[in-house]
Write a protein that holds these residues in place. Sequence first.
Motif, PDB file in Angstrom:
ATOM      1  N   ILE A 189      -7.832  -0.311  -8.200  1.00 10.46           N
ATOM      2  CA  ILE A 189      -6.358  -1.484  -7.908  1.00 10.46           C
ATOM      3  C   ILE A 189      -7.059  -2.661  -7.934  1.00 10.46           C
ATOM      4  N   CYS A 190      -6.383  -3.445  -8.665  1.00 10.92           N
ATOM      5  CA  CYS A 190      -6.801  -5.036  -8.176  1.00 10.92           C
ATOM      6  C   CYS A 190      -5.603  -5.073  -7.089  1.00 10.92           C
ATOM      7  N   VAL A 232       0.563  -0.960   0.427  1.00  8.40           N
ATOM      8  CA  VAL A 232      -0.357  -0.231   0.058  1.00  8.40           C
ATOM      9  C   VAL A 232       0.848   1.186  -0.113  1.00  8.40           C
ATOM     10  N   ASP A 233       2.023   1.243   0.847  1.00  6.86           N
ATOM     11  CA  ASP A 233       3.151   1.971   0.786  1.00  6.86           C
ATOM     12  C   ASP A 233       3.531   2.531  -0.574  1.00  6.86           C
ATOM     13  N   THR A 261      -0.105  -8.873  -4.030  1.00  7.39           N
ATOM     14  CA  THR A 261       0.241  -7.942  -4.959  1.00  7.39           C
ATOM     15  C   THR A 261      -0.670  -6.727  -5.239  1.00  7.39           C
ATOM     16  N   PHE A 262      -0.347  -5.724  -5.735  1.00 12.98           N
ATOM     17  CA  PHE A 262      -1.499  -4.603  -6.209  1.00 12.98           C
ATOM     18  C   PHE A 262      -1.098  -4.549  -7.421  1.00 12.98           C
ATOM     19  N   SER A 301     -10.710   1.786  -4.828  1.00 12.56           N
ATOM     20  CA  SER A 301     -10.478   2.374  -4.241  1.00 12.56           C
ATOM     21  C   SER A 301      -8.929   2.326  -3.346  1.00 12.56           C
ATOM     22  N   PHE A 302      -8.081   3.173  -3.361  1.00 14.14           N
ATOM     23  CA  PHE A 302      -7.259   3.418  -2.632  1.00 14.14           C
ATOM     24  C   PHE A 302      -7.821   3.192  -0.943  1.00 14.14           C
ATOM     25  N   ASN A 303      -9.120   3.447  -0.639  1.00 10.84           N
ATOM     26  CA  ASN A 303      -9.602   3.067   0.784  1.00 10.84           C
ATOM     27  C   ASN A 303      -9.701   2.196   0.789  1.00 10.84           C
TER      28      ASN A 303
END
Length: 193
Positions: free
Chosen positions: A50-51, A38-39, A90-91, A68-70
């Motif tokens: 985001i996946c 996440v960082d 993993t993102f 979303s990020f949140n």
Amino acid sequence: MKELNEIIKKGRVDSKKEYYTLYENNFFGNKPLTWNSVDEIKQSKWKGGICIRGKRGIARSRARFDLSFNETIDYIKQIGKEGVSEKDLTFNQSMPNEHLMIQGEIMRSLKNYSLTYTTVKEPMNYALAKETLYQEGINALLLVKRNLFDSSYGDLELLFDIFPDSIIEFSAYDICVGDLQNRNTIIWEVRNY
């Protein structure tokens, strides 16, 4: 990197660990923007979807798409309570599913091609559950070739030269995508497991 060279030399990808060794070293060619935490996402200032996928020991059904990020942070907290660590994830950026043409898995055996695919414009897990089509032989190869830019098809041929009996998972779009120029295809996975 010794481990990377050993995997390439044997011409097979026999585990998720080997796959990620190659993937994280950009060996498979075109891929979406990716992050390991996440960082890293935050530092990249990415504002799109985001996946989340698992690196090891996490069922495909646990993958999440277009968060979303949140929502990403919330999901990490949720599965963290179940013992899944962020380091096991993993993102990547969400892909433009509205531009999908074909996606699936192709395999080349000694004398034949085999393609399992879908044309549904959703993430592959969901799309294949709604529509799973098959093609064999030259028809499989021609169908893939018709949908990939020449540069993307060249990437696929190179992977088959290095990993001749591996399954190659891909998504092809009607626009350029990924981190390499002039490509319309993302290579998601190359595997023999």
